[in-house]
Structures are given as C-alpha cells and as structure tokens.
Scaffold this motif. Sequence first.
Motif, PDB file in Angstrom:
ATOM      1  N   UNK A 110      91.260  99.846  32.012  1.00  0.00           N
ATOM      2  CA  UNK A 110      89.912  99.418  31.669  1.00  0.00           C
ATOM      3  C   UNK A 110      89.807  98.925  30.223  1.00  0.00           C
ATOM      4  N   UNK A 111      90.611  99.483  29.336  1.00  0.00           N
ATOM      5  CA  UNK A 111      90.590  99.081  27.929  1.00  0.00           C
ATOM      6  C   UNK A 111      91.112  97.660  27.709  1.00  0.00           C
ATOM      7  N   UNK A 112      91.781  97.075  28.687  1.00  0.00           N
ATOM      8  CA  UNK A 112      92.326  95.721  28.560  1.00  0.00           C
ATOM      9  C   UNK A 112      91.394  94.642  29.123  1.00  0.00           C
ATOM     10  N   UNK A 113      90.298  95.065  29.761  1.00  0.00           N
ATOM     11  CA  UNK A 113      89.374  94.095  30.345  1.00  0.00           C
ATOM     12  C   UNK A 113      88.381  93.669  29.267  1.00  0.00           C
ATOM     13  N   UNK A 114      88.175  92.381  29.139  1.00  0.00           N
ATOM     14  CA  UNK A 114      87.253  91.850  28.127  1.00  0.00           C
ATOM     15  C   UNK A 114      85.849  91.877  28.736  1.00  0.00           C
ATOM     16  N   UNK A 115      85.238  93.035  28.647  1.00  0.00           N
ATOM     17  CA  UNK A 115      83.970  93.287  29.341  1.00  0.00           C
ATOM     18  C   UNK A 115      82.804  92.469  28.797  1.00  0.00           C
ATOM     19  N   UNK A 116      82.731  92.319  27.492  1.00  0.00           N
ATOM     20  CA  UNK A 116      81.600  91.603  26.888  1.00  0.00           C
ATOM     21  C   UNK A 116      81.552  90.149  27.381  1.00  0.00           C
ATOM     22  N   UNK A 117      82.670  89.476  27.329  1.00  0.00           N
ATOM     23  CA  UNK A 117      82.733  88.082  27.790  1.00  0.00           C
ATOM     24  C   UNK A 117      82.479  88.001  29.292  1.00  0.00           C
ATOM     25  N   UNK A 118      83.011  88.956  30.010  1.00  0.00           N
ATOM     26  CA  UNK A 118      82.895  89.006  31.469  1.00  0.00           C
ATOM     27  C   UNK A 118      81.425  89.124  31.865  1.00  0.00           C
ATOM     28  N   UNK A 132      83.886  91.471  41.546  1.00  0.00           N
ATOM     29  CA  UNK A 132      84.914  90.923  42.429  1.00  0.00           C
ATOM     30  C   UNK A 132      85.505  89.590  41.968  1.00  0.00           C
ATOM     31  N   UNK A 133      84.964  88.982  40.957  1.00  0.00           N
ATOM     32  CA  UNK A 133      85.562  87.741  40.445  1.00  0.00           C
ATOM     33  C   UNK A 133      86.974  88.006  39.928  1.00  0.00           C
ATOM     34  N   UNK A 134      87.116  89.011  39.074  1.00  0.00           N
ATOM     35  CA  UNK A 134      88.448  89.342  38.559  1.00  0.00           C
ATOM     36  C   UNK A 134      89.314  89.978  39.648  1.00  0.00           C
ATOM     37  N   UNK A 135      88.729  90.837  40.467  1.00  0.00           N
ATOM     38  CA  UNK A 135      89.484  91.454  41.567  1.00  0.00           C
ATOM     39  C   UNK A 135      90.059  90.373  42.482  1.00  0.00           C
ATOM     40  N   UNK A 136      89.233  89.416  42.880  1.00  0.00           N
ATOM     41  CA  UNK A 136      89.693  88.366  43.784  1.00  0.00           C
ATOM     42  C   UNK A 136      90.710  87.440  43.119  1.00  0.00           C
ATOM     43  N   UNK A 137      90.568  87.213  41.831  1.00  0.00           N
ATOM     44  CA  UNK A 137      91.543  86.373  41.119  1.00  0.00           C
ATOM     45  C   UNK A 137      92.931  86.998  41.163  1.00  0.00           C
ATOM     46  N   UNK A 138      92.994  88.292  40.855  1.00  0.00           N
ATOM     47  CA  UNK A 138      94.285  88.997  40.879  1.00  0.00           C
ATOM     48  C   UNK A 138      94.797  89.086  42.316  1.00  0.00           C
ATOM     49  N   UNK A 184      91.487  84.690  30.891  1.00  0.00           N
ATOM     50  CA  UNK A 184      90.269  84.808  30.071  1.00  0.00           C
ATOM     51  C   UNK A 184      89.729  86.233  30.010  1.00  0.00           C
ATOM     52  N   UNK A 185      89.971  87.055  31.047  1.00  0.00           N
ATOM     53  CA  UNK A 185      89.290  88.347  31.128  1.00  0.00           C
ATOM     54  C   UNK A 185      90.186  89.569  30.926  1.00  0.00           C
ATOM     55  N   UNK A 186      91.486  89.354  30.743  1.00  0.00           N
ATOM     56  CA  UNK A 186      92.377  90.480  30.476  1.00  0.00           C
ATOM     57  C   UNK A 186      93.072  90.243  29.131  1.00  0.00           C
TER      58      UNK A 186
END
Length: 190
Positions: A110-118, A132-138, A184-186
């Motif tokens: 969780x510390x590696x996810x760029x939450x603010x931008x997300x 699910x945007x990031x979940x589906x991307x991975x 962009x999000x990790x």
Amino acid sequence: MKPKLIIEYSWIYDKQIQEWKGLKYTTDYKKAKKYRDKLQKKWNKFERKIFDAISNVSGLKWKKQIIDCYLVTKTTPFSMPMTISMRTGMHELIETIAHELVHNILVQNWDRIIKKDYQKKYDEMSKKAEIHILVHSILKEAMVNVFGENKTKEYIKKRQENLSDYKTAWDIVEKEGSKKIIKDLIKETI
C-alpha cells in the motif's frame, strides 16, 4: 518470496457466510472437500506463473508466504480474507483467484501506491470503479503473460458485460493503457 495459495473449505465459515446472506446452510461437506481438492490441483498448475506475472508486471513484491483462499457455497468473491464461491467453471475460478490476488499484492504494498494522484484523477467515479482501474491494469498484463492475448480479451469482454463499475474500470484501462496506469500509480523502488 515465493508465496503459496492454500485453498480451504471450512463448513463453519461457509455456514456463517450463508447466514449473513439470509440463506440456510445445506452444503454437503464431502462434496465441498472434493471440489476444493480438484480446484487446488487445477490452481497448482498455474500458481507459479500467476504469482510471478502479477509481481513482475506491477513491480511489487509478495510479502506473505501463505495466502489462504476460502471456498464457500455462494458469495461475491472478495480479497481479504480471500473468499470465492464454488462454480462449475474451474478456469473462471482461476481467473477470479488471480483478480483477488492483485488486490492482495496492492494491500501488501500500500505504501507504493500513489494514492493522491489516483484519487484526484479518478475521484468522479464510484469507489469500486476507482479501485479496479489499477487492479484491472495489473490483471490484464498478468493474464496476457499467463493465458495469452486472446483468452485475456475474452475474459475482459465477459467482465464488461456484468457489472457497470467493472465495465467503467475496464473502459478506462483500455482507453489509457494498462502499462501507463501501472507506471503512473505505483512508485518505483530506489
């Protein structure tokens, strides 16, 4: 770390889930255990490839050695504790497990996810679609690595037909590109 997924059947857990849903527990314990054994055997054929693909495409590391996956009669799948329901399509269950594992690796990192931008970028949509945007991307990138392009397209098409939040997320993944969203999000490690 090379994690292991252990599929469990607990009649106590299954009974509790059914009661929460207002259903009467009627599962045949022997049949459920047999189903569990069959699913574990099928999962074992894909396990290493799926764990490695999820980690490789996301750039995230697994932090848990053992991940328990509880099998129940009927429920919507969820990731913590990982819980899936019995179905006739074993391959579909393998895909569901992969989806829930993506949620797991994100929580573990969780510390590696760029939450603010997300949140800023996707705040106008439902929380379920946003997550699910990031979940589906991975998941998309991992599935292409494990099952190939055609099988992945079939999986995505099936999921877009079912639930609007998932469709919204898949549409964004298709529009923006799964690799770009992951980048962009990790946060990269140093």
